[in-house]
Structures are given as C-alpha cells and as structure tokens.
Design an enzyme around this catalytic site. Structure first.
Site, PDB file in Angstrom:
ATOM      1  N   LYS A   1      54.403 -29.367-100.629  1.00 52.13           N
ATOM      2  CA  LYS A   1      55.709 -29.376-101.400  1.00 52.13           C
ATOM      3  C   LYS A   1      56.721 -29.444-100.197  1.00 52.13           C
ATOM      4  O   LYS A   1      56.570 -28.665 -99.313  1.00 52.13           O
ATOM      5  CB  LYS A   1      55.970 -28.353-102.216  1.00 52.13           C
ATOM      6  CG  LYS A   1      57.576 -28.239-102.768  1.00 52.13           C
ATOM      7  CD  LYS A   1      57.596 -26.822-103.663  1.00 52.13           C
ATOM      8  CE  LYS A   1      58.830 -26.745-104.016  1.00 52.13           C
ATOM      9  NZ  LYS A   1      59.334 -25.698-104.700  1.00 52.13           N
TER      10      LYS A   1
ATOM     11  N   LYS B   1      54.235 -24.829 -98.545  1.00 53.46           N
ATOM     12  CA  LYS B   1      55.787 -25.029 -99.031  1.00 53.46           C
ATOM     13  C   LYS B   1      56.702 -25.018 -97.784  1.00 53.46           C
ATOM     14  O   LYS B   1      56.833 -24.007 -97.299  1.00 53.46           O
ATOM     15  CB  LYS B   1      55.946 -24.142-100.082  1.00 53.46           C
ATOM     16  CG  LYS B   1      57.571 -24.432-100.451  1.00 53.46           C
ATOM     17  CD  LYS B   1      57.624 -23.152-101.709  1.00 53.46           C
ATOM     18  CE  LYS B   1      59.297 -23.486-102.251  1.00 53.46           C
ATOM     19  NZ  LYS B   1      59.585 -22.481-103.270  1.00 53.46           N
TER      20      LYS B   1
HETATM   21  C1  PBG Z   1      61.379 -21.231-106.312  1.00 59.50           C
HETATM   22  C2  PBG Z   1      61.175 -22.854-106.285  1.00 59.50           C
HETATM   23  C3  PBG Z   1      62.063 -23.633-105.565  1.00 59.50           C
HETATM   24  C4  PBG Z   1      61.521 -24.914-106.009  1.00 59.50           C
HETATM   25  C5  PBG Z   1      60.265 -24.640-107.072  1.00 59.50           C
HETATM   26  N1  PBG Z   1      60.302 -23.400-107.138  1.00 59.50           N
HETATM   27  C6  PBG Z   1      63.373 -23.476-104.866  1.00 59.50           C
HETATM   28  C7  PBG Z   1      63.315 -22.945-103.423  1.00 59.50           C
HETATM   29  O1  PBG Z   1      62.205 -22.655-103.029  1.00 59.50           O
HETATM   30  O2  PBG Z   1      64.212 -22.906-103.109  1.00 59.50           O
HETATM   31  C8  PBG Z   1      62.162 -26.361-105.635  1.00 59.50           C
HETATM   32  C9  PBG Z   1      61.666 -27.410-106.574  1.00 59.50           C
HETATM   33  C10 PBG Z   1      62.450 -28.660-106.451  1.00 59.50           C
HETATM   34  O3  PBG Z   1      63.322 -28.796-105.605  1.00 59.50           O
HETATM   35  O4  PBG Z   1      62.308 -29.324-107.560  1.00 59.50           O
HETATM   36  N2  PBG Z   1      61.081 -20.632-105.099  1.00 59.50           N
END
Ligand code: PBG
Length: 325
Positions: free
Chosen positions: A248, A195
């Site tokens: 991601k 991520k």
């Molecule tokens: C929570 C989370 C996030 C997303 C999914 N889970 C936001 C972040 O890390 O700031 C982003 C998903 C998206 O942009 O569709 N940590």
C-alpha cells in the site's frame, strides 16, 4: 521485409488478442472500501472521493447487497466515529459503529460476504496518530496491546479478516495470540505489511477524519525510497502468522507488489488507495481520460504486477456498470 518474428500478428484481431491475453482482472478479486457512520439512516457524500459515501450500517446493507449480486463479494470497513480521545478508547467499544456493522452484515449475508476490517487507532484518537502518544512519540508496545484488544472485539463481532494498518512492530504476532486466546482461531489476519508513508492517503484522511494533528506518520510507516525494508517486513509478518500480506499504496509501488508476488507463499493484496482513486476521477471529470479505460488499466496493471486481490473504491462502480463482463 522478411521478418520471421512479428509480434503484431497476435494483435491483429480482437479474437486473437483475447486468445493470447494473460490472466486479468475479475470482480471476485475486488474488495470495496466503506466508511461506516454511527447511528441509522445516514449517508454523507465525500467531497474528496467522488462517488463514495459514508453510510450508517443500515444504509450500507442495500449497497453491499447490490455489490454481492454484481459479483463483488468482499468489503473493507473503516470507522468514522463521533467520539475521539487521547487513547482512542472508542476502538475497543463492542457497540461501536464498526462492530455493529460487522454483526449486521454477517447476520444478513453470512459466508457469502467476506468482511475485512481496518484495525487502527487513528480514527479514534484525538491526535489522529495510529497508536498511543507519549509527548511527541508514538509508542509501540502499549499501542500493540490496544490493537490486539481491538482485533479481538472485531473478531467477536464476526469479521473474517482483521487488518492492522498501524505499522507498529510485532503487531501481527500479538494479534494472532490475542485472537487464539479468545477462541478466534478461524479469524484471519490481513497484514498491511509494506505500508508506505504516502501523499496518496489525503482523501482518506478527509473521509475518515483521521489526519494527524501534529507531525506525520514517518516514524511508523515506511519511507517510499525503501525496497529491502519491505522484504524485512514481509518476513516478519509471515513468521508472526499473517494470512495475507498487503502492499500500500499500489500504483507507485508495482515493483514491491511484484517482489511480494514472487516471494510470498500466501496471497498478496494491493491497496489502490484514495489518492489513486481520486486522480482517476478528477482526470475523467476534466475530460483528460476515459474513466472506464483508465480504471481498468490501473487495476489490470496492479494484477499484472502480481496482486491476487485489490482493495479499491472503484469496485462497486465497476461491477454495477458491468465493465468486467
Ligand atoms: C489508517 C488507514 C489509512 C488508510 C487505510 N488505513 C490512512 C493513513 O494511514 O493515514 C489509507 C487508505 C486510503 O488512502 O485509501 N491508518
């Protein structure tokens, strides 16, 4: 010209193109993301995500029912709690909006529906970080304990997959043992393995009210320049017992998806995130692109890169419009 090899022969007619196309995109591979509100009878449109609403659990039910009948059989749930505090204590509340929605969905649809839930503290903390904060530091080990407890609460509610998105070290192993300790051997873990700290999460943070109040997420999410580091995270999550690994965002990270598809013995999920969705929607609205074509190209490319399944806000709309039929 005498050309022994003419690639265009395969492109001549639609039937020829259909015969020779590689495996593509199907509804069964799509996971619809949903934002869950506490209470009942609530629906709020999300300005930054055209076509997506936040729903209370009761209102989510008919939406999921329609998706199921259209062929989208998986959801990923995110909480939008009213109460936030320094420790994100709402994340551990078994009566919270997400556990309640999980119970309702599983009661209604049972094993026909796969329910995945995001495991993270950021919607529940008043500072908006994904773990506990001491001073300006997001601390690792204490956060992992809370995330493991949160995962157990969601497993108890009946989630099929708990999906930690916090990027703390050691969370997959800790969550696996917490689940096993509580008797949830059958609950799977979808690890947000690679991520990246990304500018593409903007609309999500608006939708979930989870933007950090100070600093950013770069001390825990990955630097977008790094590829080797993704392999390291992959090895860790495999060793610690993940059932599926995720890359991601997706579109700017197709190389990482391909790396995972080649290296991972377990299924690979890609998250087509909020900013990627919003870009397609805005381009279509401005008349710069044809929405159907662009959506299917984006998701088809993520499949081609090697994703087995895709979390995307487009899923319901694709299924409802019959674009993959
Ligand atoms: C929570 C989370 C996030 C997303 C999914 N889970 C936001 C972040 O890390 O700031 C982003 C998903 C998206 O942009 O569709 N940590």
């Amino acid at each position: 010209m005498h050309l022994p090899i003419r690639p265009r022969r395969w492109r001549r007619t639609s039937a020829l193109r259909e015969l020779s196309a590689e495996p593509g995109l199907e509804c069964r591979q799509l996971v619809q993301g949903h934002f869950v509100l506490p209470g009942v009878q609530r629906q709020e449109d999300i300005g930054s995500l055209p076509g997506i609403s936040r729903f209370s659990a009761d209102q989510l039910l008919p939406v999921v029912e329609r998706d199921l009948s259209n062929g989208v059989k998986s959801v990923m749930l995110f909480g939008v709690p009213e109460h936030k505090d320094a420790d994100g204590s709402g994340a551990l509340d078994a009566q919270g909006e997400v556990p309640a929605a999980v119970r309702l969905l599983k009661q209604q649809f049972g094993d026909d529906l796969i329910v995945m839930v995001d495991v993270c503290l950021c919607p529940y903390t008043d500072h908006g970080h994904c773990g506990f904060v001491h001073g300006e530091e997001v601390v690792n080990d204490a956060s992992v304990v809370a995330l493991s407890q949160m995962a157990a609460v969601l497993a108890e509610a009946g989630a099929d997959f708990v999906s930690p998105s916090d990027m703390m070290d050691g969370r997959i192993g800790a969550i696996r043992s917490a689940l096993d300790d509580h008797g949830f051997q059958q609950t799977s873990i979808l690890a947000y393995t690679a991520k990246y700290a990304s500018a593409f999460y903007g609309p999500f943070r608006d939708a979930a009210g989870s933007a950090p109040s100070f600093g950013d997420r770069r001390s825990y999410q990955m630097d977008f320049r790094n590829r080797r580091e993704a392999h390291r995270e992959l090895e860790l999550d495999l060793d610690e017992g993940a059932d599926m690994v995720m890359v991601k965002p997706a579109l700017a990270y197709l190389d990482i998806i391909r790396d995972f598809a080649d290296a991972s013995p377990i299924p690979v999920c890609a998250y087509n995130v909020s900013g990627e969705y919003a870009m397609v929607k805005m381009a279509a609205r401005e008349g710069l692109a044809e929405e159907r074509a662009m959506t299917l190209e984006v998701l088809g490319a993520i499949r081609r890169a090697g994703a087995d399944c895709i979390i995307t806000y487009h899923a319901s709309q694709i299924a409802a419009a019959g674009w993959l039929r």
